[in-house]
Design an enzyme around this catalytic site. Structure first.
Site, PDB file in Angstrom:
ATOM      1  CG  HIS A  72       0.519   0.155   5.318  1.00  0.00           C
ATOM      2  ND1 HIS A  72      -0.179  -0.898   4.835  1.00  0.00           N
ATOM      3  CD2 HIS A  72      -0.402   1.059   5.732  1.00  0.00           C
ATOM      4  CE1 HIS A  72      -1.484  -0.656   4.925  1.00  0.00           C
ATOM      5  NE2 HIS A  72      -1.652   0.527   5.466  1.00  0.00           N
ATOM      6  CG  ASP A  82       2.513  -3.246   4.774  1.00  0.00           C
ATOM      7  OD1 ASP A  82       2.079  -3.369   5.920  1.00  0.00           O
ATOM      8  OD2 ASP A  82       1.886  -2.685   3.844  1.00  0.00           O
TER       9      ASP A  82
END
Ligand code: XUL
Ligand code: CO
Length: 438
Positions: A101, A104
């Site tokens: 993501h 992240d």
């Protein structure tokens, strides 16, 4: 760059008899199975969020695992240390892909422009690592569920301003995915759902979600993204009702809004069981819709009603998964370990054990699924079960060359049908057991 996992050099295949905790017992990457190597059948991926970010916090307690990798959390140094640790980890295990993501990869700032500049920096850094190691990106996605401004949804939000931020994140996550050569781009509808119809217009929200996806396709294709977009179905959690409930719901949504040419499905095992289905059911529904794209390889707990994301150890489930994948001719995506260690499994060694368990489970599943297909008894039974449609009136039904009146006339002639035959479920289940445990 330091060494983060100095307790292991390289995880190698040692065979089922090995007692070495840092060796594969079944995953033998170059072993040929039905004409392809295990490695080709099983493009494994690391999920950035679980492996490199999640530190074991839950609703009741603080972190148990140290994922600082020697840097101060919340800094770009930490983001880079994660990249170093992640690539060392993947190399040691022979994992060839990763999924991410946007948030992240870097700490999210209040100002989206700052976050985006950080994403540019980190993807430069990751690109260099990818070049030197040969590790690739399976898919990218935008986290449109953690930030409080997405509390009423992203594509399904009530706020046009928030919708702009969802679009901005999708645009940037697509930029990053294309820059990293990702095979796919995922939409998991984390907050795309609702709690009560007293405050929700379902049709309005579905139209907006579809519009966002359409814009993503147009933009993605314009910047050279040739891979698949995926919807990852899930029935609940965090929302009570989620729009992408299961594979059948997501497939119908994609067709209704004309997105089926660009989208496939990313089927997650734990989401399947939360929807009241087996993993195999969801894979089959995706496959018969021509939408079996990628897999989030994990496992739920039948005694718990939420998404536990265990590393998969159920060989039966993995076997039936690979049976579906082999029958469907493989995946365009891969097997992403959307899985996390249990909270008390808090050491770096545990992270290796999780992946070794998961990779061995899917390797066993592949071997056993291939044996089921080579054995042929299940396929033979299935063909025989529908044999009445191969000739005569059955064949005319299949060809669509018959009317309701003709069928009714046939029934009148027969007076009553012959018995349709046994389903032989127990016989078939015992075949599977005899193959699994021989
Ligand atoms: C949540 C989940 C996500 C998606 C990506 O249940 O599975 O991690 O895979 O957003
Ligand atoms: Co997932």
């Amino acid at each position: 760059m330091g060494i983060y996992f100095d307790f292991v050099d390289k995880v190698r295949f040692e065979g089922p008899g090995s007692k070495n905790p840092f060796a594969f017992k079944f995953y033998d990457r170059d072993r040929a199975v039905l004409g392809k190597t295990m490695r080709e059948h099983l493009p494994f991926a690391l999920a950035w969020w679980h492996s490199l970010v999640n530190s074991g916090t839950d609703m009741f307690g603080a972190a148990t695992a140290d994922k600082s990798f020697g840097a101060v959390p919340g800094t770009m140094e930490h983001a880079c240390a994660r990249v170093d640790a992640g690539f060392e980890f993947m190399q040691k295990l022979g994992i060839e892909y990763f999924c991410f993501h946007d948030v992240d990869l870097v700490p999210e700032d209040d100002d989206i422009n700052v976050t985006n500049a950080r994403l540019d920096r980190i993807t430069d850094y990751i690109s260099k690592k990818m070049k030197s190691t040969g590790i690739k990106c399976l898919w990218g996605t935008a986290n449109m569920f953690s930030n409080p401004h997405f509390m009423n949804g992203a594509g399904s939000t009530n706020s046009a301003a928030v919708y702009c931020f969802a679009a901005a994140q999708v645009k940037k996550a697509l930029d990053c995915t294309v820059k990293l050569g990702g095979r796919g781009y995922v939409f998991w509808g984390g907050r795309e759902g609702y709690e009560t119809l007293l405050n929700t217009d379902i049709q309005f929200e579905l139209e907006n979600i579809a519009a966002l996806m359409k814009m993503a396709v147009v933009y993605g294709r314009s910047i050279g993204f040739t891979g698949d977009f995926y919807i990852e179905p899930k029935p609940k959690e965090p929302m009570k009702h989620q729009y992408d409930f299961d594979a059948a719901t997501a497939a119908a949504f994609l067709r209704y809004y004309g997105l089926e040419k660009d989208f496939k499905l990313n089927i997650e095992a734990n989401h399947a069981t939360l929807a009241g289905h087996t993993f195999q059911h969801e894979l089959r529904i995706a496959a018969i819709n021509g939408m079996l794209g990628s897999i989030d390889a994990n496992q739920g707990d039948t005694l718990l009603g939420w998404d536990t994301d265990h590393f998969p150890f159920d060989v039966y489930e993995a076997t039936m998964c690979l049976y579906e994948v082999l029958k469907a001719g493989g995946l365009t995506g891969g097997f992403n370990f959307d899985a996390k260690n249990r909270r008390p499994s808090c050491t770096p060694e545990d992270l290796f054990h999780g992946f070794i368990l998961g990779m061995d489970t899917f390797a066993l599943g592949l071997l056993k699924a291939a044996e089921i297909i080579e054995d042929g008894r299940v396929d033979t039974f299935l063909k025989k079960r529908y044999a009445s449609f191969e000739s005569g009136i059955g064949a005319r039904i299949r060809r669509g060359e018959i009317t309701l009146e003709e069928l009714a006339a046939e029934a009148a002639k027969l007076k009553e049908p012959p018995p349709p035959g046994s389903g032989c479920q127990e016989y078939l289940e015992s075949i599977i057991n005899s193959i699994l445990f021989r």
